[in-house]
Write a protein that holds these residues in place. Sequence first.
Motif, short mmCIF file in Angstrom:
data_model
loop_
_atom_site.label_atom_id
_atom_site.label_comp_id
_atom_site.label_asym_id
_atom_site.label_seq_id
_atom_site.Cartn_x
_atom_site.Cartn_y
_atom_site.Cartn_z
N SER A 1 75.76 14.45 28.56
CA SER A 1 75.46 15.22 28.18
C SER A 1 75.98 16.56 29.31
CB SER A 1 73.66 14.59 28.25
OG SER A 1 73.23 14.61 29.55
N ALA A 2 75.50 17.61 28.92
CA ALA A 2 75.83 19.66 29.33
C ALA A 2 74.67 20.06 28.43
CB ALA A 2 77.66 19.86 28.85
N GLY A 3 74.43 21.09 29.78
CA GLY A 3 73.86 22.20 29.64
C GLY A 3 74.88 23.43 29.31
N ASP A 4 74.44 24.59 30.12
CA ASP A 4 75.91 25.60 30.62
C ASP A 4 76.23 25.55 31.46
OD1 ASP A 4 72.72 26.68 31.58
OD2 ASP A 4 73.06 28.26 30.97
N THR A 5 75.68 24.92 33.05
CA THR A 5 75.91 25.30 33.90
C THR A 5 75.91 23.78 35.10
OG1 THR A 5 73.45 26.03 34.56
CG2 THR A 5 75.02 27.14 34.32
N LEU B 1 77.43 24.90 37.84
CA LEU B 1 79.38 25.16 36.18
C LEU B 1 79.32 25.56 35.87
CD1 LEU B 1 79.26 20.63 35.40
CD2 LEU B 1 80.45 22.50 37.46
N THR B 2 80.59 25.82 34.80
CA THR B 2 81.31 27.67 34.68
C THR B 2 80.32 27.92 32.99
OG1 THR B 2 82.82 27.71 35.68
CG2 THR B 2 81.84 29.69 33.70
N PRO B 3 79.90 28.49 31.89
CA PRO B 3 79.05 27.87 31.10
C PRO B 3 80.07 28.33 29.90
CG PRO B 3 77.21 29.73 31.72
CD PRO B 3 78.80 29.22 33.08
N SER C 1 69.76 37.28 38.74
CA SER C 1 70.59 35.80 38.66
C SER C 1 69.45 34.45 37.32
CB SER C 1 69.76 34.83 39.85
OG SER C 1 70.87 36.06 41.06
N GLY C 2 70.92 34.05 36.80
CA GLY C 2 69.94 33.62 36.15
C GLY C 2 70.50 31.76 36.94
N PRO C 3 69.46 31.18 35.60
CA PRO C 3 69.55 29.62 36.17
C PRO C 3 71.08 28.81 36.58
CG PRO C 3 69.66 30.01 34.52
CD PRO C 3 69.22 30.83 34.40
N THR C 4 71.11 28.51 37.47
CA THR C 4 72.14 27.34 38.25
C THR C 4 71.70 26.41 38.05
OG1 THR C 4 71.69 27.81 40.42
CG2 THR C 4 73.04 29.14 39.66
N GLY C 5 70.85 25.54 37.65
CA GLY C 5 70.25 23.96 37.56
C GLY C 5 69.99 24.03 36.09
N ARG C 6 69.09 22.49 35.74
CA ARG C 6 68.88 22.05 34.37
C ARG C 6 67.83 22.52 34.51
NH1 ARG C 6 70.80 16.64 33.89
NH2 ARG C 6 71.91 17.62 35.75
N VAL D 1 64.56 39.46 30.16
CA VAL D 1 64.96 39.06 30.69
C VAL D 1 65.24 37.20 30.32
CG1 VAL D 1 67.46 38.04 31.77
CG2 VAL D 1 65.89 40.56 32.11
N GLU D 2 65.48 37.04 28.88
CA GLU D 2 65.68 35.65 28.11
C GLU D 2 67.50 34.94 28.38
OE1 GLU D 2 62.34 35.39 25.09
OE2 GLU D 2 63.07 37.33 25.75
N THR D 3 66.61 33.48 29.03
CA THR D 3 68.08 32.67 29.11
C THR D 3 68.38 31.40 28.67
OG1 THR D 3 68.77 34.06 31.16
CG2 THR D 3 70.38 31.98 30.54
N TRP D 4 68.94 31.12 27.80
CA TRP D 4 68.81 29.63 26.67
C TRP D 4 70.41 28.89 26.65
CZ3 TRP D 4 67.78 34.76 24.52
CH2 TRP D 4 68.85 34.48 22.80
N TYR D 5 71.26 28.39 26.82
CA TYR D 5 72.24 27.47 25.76
C TYR D 5 72.09 26.80 24.79
CZ TYR D 5 70.72 23.22 28.18
OH TYR D 5 69.66 22.25 29.06
N ALA D 6 73.51 26.81 23.89
CA ALA D 6 73.54 26.25 22.69
C ALA D 6 74.60 25.66 22.23
CB ALA D 6 72.39 27.06 21.71
#
Length: 339
Positions: free
Chosen positions: A81-85, A152-154, A302-307, A334-339
């Motif tokens: 399983s993975a997120g952006d980072t 990790l790199t998104p 700085s964006g989130p680097t963890g989960r 500033v809003e950050t999310w992954y998909a």
Amino acid sequence: METMTNPTANLTTGPTAGRSSRRRRHAVRIGGLVLAASSIVGGLADAAMADTPPAPQQPKMELAQAEPGKSPHKVSEFVSSAGDTWMDVTFRSTAPKVVVQLSTAKPTIGADGTPSLPTNPQYLTGKAVGGGMDQLANSAPVYEYKLSREGLTPDTQHYLLVTLPGSGLQTPNYFQTSRATKRRFVKVTPLSVHVIDDADGAFRGAGELYFATRVAPDGDALGFGAWGSWTKELKLNSGASATLPTGLWQVVQTKQSHAVIQMQGRELDGSYGACPWEAGGFAPTTASNSCWDFGVASAVVSGPTGRYQGVDTKVVDVKVGRDPSLKFDAKVRVETWYA
């Protein structure tokens, strides 16, 4: 006539014959006792042998030798399983210890067919777990492994190499796979602006101000790129503040772990017809001329680097860093999310 017999005949033959007969009978009796005793001893011996368990068979002693060829261990029940980072990996194997490597570079294959990755190996010891039908069939113990990585790199393919050592002279077996991290999105929404200097001077009234916000492309503060929607004209004097209307946001996709948030401001000093301009697609500008005064406020976030789950939200202050004629600062969500 009277018949005469030899008187010594009975004296010599009679008694002798009697002793011989007695000897024979005695011998027969002794022989019978001996035979009976032999039969008793033999019977006891047979009975004793019948009650004695057979001696245990000693196993054949053979020298232990490593089987040639590859390690028999393999990877099973692989889940990721993975997120952006971040990325989580679990798998099982009959190998009690393995070596794992994770890299954004593809594995290279050596002349001997051995794969390798240009990252430091991580040695893992498995946790013994109950096996399924496979374990019942071959009685081999099963081990579970867990690997978690963050930072990790998104939106990037990551290659995983698992080395499964064998025993003795066996060469390792290998398991290769790849998984991609998810895409990262950043949304900026200007909330308010505070004018420090409207660049109109003390006697020219309120400035005719316009603002637009963006995320600098690839973190390049001087790069060309689109801006979000511009505000309508705001007539603000030096020292005035204003809440900005909604709908001025911008969403970008980025692989960066940080974002450069910028707000471009401009102040009109002439008629629109005499000073045409483009509303987007240009680099941020800090300058003054006969038509315009430009100023740029910025901040590095700085964006989130963890989960994380859902949307990571921050409100940041962007400020003018240089010394243009038009000076202001602003608050930006500033809003950050992954998909």
